[in-house]
Motif scaffolding. Sequence first.
Motif, PDB file in Angstrom:
ATOM      1  N   TYR A  29       0.835  -1.205   0.127  1.00  0.00           N
ATOM      2  CA  TYR A  29       0.097   0.022   0.121  1.00  0.00           C
ATOM      3  C   TYR A  29       1.025   1.256   0.053  1.00  0.00           C
ATOM      4  CZ  TYR A  29      -4.678  -2.028   0.474  1.00  0.00           C
ATOM      5  OH  TYR A  29      -5.846  -2.605   0.406  1.00  0.00           O
ATOM      6  N   SER A  30       0.517   2.102  -0.825  1.00  0.00           N
ATOM      7  CA  SER A  30       1.258   3.502  -0.955  1.00  0.00           C
ATOM      8  C   SER A  30       0.474   4.425  -0.771  1.00  0.00           C
ATOM      9  CB  SER A  30       2.002   3.634  -2.314  1.00  0.00           C
ATOM     10  OG  SER A  30       1.204   3.584  -3.408  1.00  0.00           O
ATOM     11  N   PRO A  32      -0.768   7.806  -2.360  1.00  0.00           N
ATOM     12  CA  PRO A  32      -0.850   8.796  -3.579  1.00  0.00           C
ATOM     13  C   PRO A  32      -0.719  10.256  -3.076  1.00  0.00           C
ATOM     14  CG  PRO A  32      -2.927   7.680  -3.239  1.00  0.00           C
ATOM     15  CD  PRO A  32      -2.117   7.258  -2.255  1.00  0.00           C
ATOM     16  N   THR A  42      -0.573  -1.079  -4.611  1.00  0.00           N
ATOM     17  CA  THR A  42       0.697  -0.964  -5.420  1.00  0.00           C
ATOM     18  C   THR A  42       1.374  -1.878  -5.881  1.00  0.00           C
ATOM     19  OG1 THR A  42       0.479   1.546  -4.492  1.00  0.00           O
ATOM     20  CG2 THR A  42       2.475   0.881  -5.634  1.00  0.00           C
ATOM     21  N   HIS A  50       7.674   1.399  -9.080  1.00  0.00           N
ATOM     22  CA  HIS A  50       6.330   1.089  -8.665  1.00  0.00           C
ATOM     23  C   HIS A  50       5.366   1.801  -9.376  1.00  0.00           C
ATOM     24  CE1 HIS A  50       6.747   4.027  -5.471  1.00  0.00           C
ATOM     25  NE2 HIS A  50       5.571   4.215  -5.660  1.00  0.00           N
ATOM     26  N   ILE A  51       3.848   1.223  -9.532  1.00  0.00           N
ATOM     27  CA  ILE A  51       2.832   1.740  -9.926  1.00  0.00           C
ATOM     28  C   ILE A  51       1.827   1.255  -9.152  1.00  0.00           C
ATOM     29  CG2 ILE A  51       2.393  -0.005 -11.728  1.00  0.00           C
ATOM     30  CD1 ILE A  51       1.857   2.412 -13.629  1.00  0.00           C
ATOM     31  N   SER A  52       0.805   2.107  -8.815  1.00  0.00           N
ATOM     32  CA  SER A  52      -0.517   1.812  -8.255  1.00  0.00           C
ATOM     33  C   SER A  52      -1.543   1.132  -9.291  1.00  0.00           C
ATOM     34  CB  SER A  52      -1.577   3.278  -7.947  1.00  0.00           C
ATOM     35  OG  SER A  52      -1.739   3.749  -8.630  1.00  0.00           O
ATOM     36  N   TRP A  56      -2.310   1.268 -13.857  1.00  0.00           N
ATOM     37  CA  TRP A  56      -1.563   0.242 -14.703  1.00  0.00           C
ATOM     38  C   TRP A  56      -1.539   0.803 -16.184  1.00  0.00           C
ATOM     39  CZ3 TRP A  56      -3.196  -2.904 -18.424  1.00  0.00           C
ATOM     40  CH2 TRP A  56      -4.517  -2.825 -18.931  1.00  0.00           C
TER      41      TRP A  56
END
Length: 331
Positions: A29-30, A32, A42, A50-52, A56
């Motif tokens: 979990y990040s 934003p 994420t 990284h990317i949530s 995508w």
Amino acid sequence: MSFSKIYDYKLRAYFNERISDADHEYLFYSYPDQEQNLRVLTLNINEQDHISLVRWHDLFDRSLFTKMDHPILSITDAERLIRLLSLMFNVFDIHKDAAYSRKNLCCVYYQYQVSHLAEGGNEFSLTQDRLFFLHQLLFELGLGDDIYDRLTIENNKLMYSMEDAQQYDLHILIDILHEHINKNEMDMDTRAALGKIKILQGQLVNFILGSHDVYDFPYDDFNKPFAEATMFIQAYNSNKNRVLEVLIDCINEHQSPTEQFISTMIWMNYSYFVLKSNPSEITYFKCFCKKKPGVFMKVLSALLELRFFVDKSSFTNTGINYYLSRLKGVK
């Protein structure tokens, strides 16, 4: 880790302010944009990137869909599917801002009913209710009716209606979409990340439908079975007074936070499956509470504060105007 375990982590985060980090090989979990009240699921791409999952589509150039080479997908279809497969991941958001509490509650209720109606059978012809709950869930997650109205559930499969009106299993469309994306040049890390995302998207469809991955609330609460729609309706039809006793128990002021949560799920069942179509049933509840002074007012107040498919206007012709007039600050 299954999505049920991730979803369980999400719900525990609402009851535990100092919860430890989620433990997963490549998901975490990040926060934003430094929003301390919002955490999103994420994916780790590599040690630096990284990317949530809701973003995508940032991993590839959207212009690649201007030249669709698949007979099924049009550009419009592709764009809609990308949006669907993005915003569905909002189901795992942990949004602790008070302004989002009702949205959080509705999302949990809709997801729970969609997945559990699949698991428990369909004795009471709840097919349309299940589809309605799915559409409501997707609306709460940020999708419009131009997308969620294209979705139906057939044989516990999520079917999507394309521009040409043909329906396809969403799992098949995920494969086709990624097949087209993978024809384009990209680095190895991005390609690997998209491979993981493709698998996660398929697993997410199964999770929402309750197919192979059904989440249940782990709380030790003997009223919990009444949170599931089929159980609630069966009980209400066979022993209404037993269910009303449960509903009265749901206004107990000494409940724990998880018990209050389960109680709210039960109230939502009563509001949707009983009062929405037959608000005069509230008068039976009033008579049932006759020997319990003050209880009916608490019951009515709880229902109206919840505002789940019923409000004051729902009961204007049911003979309880005296009680409605005594409720202040409730619409």
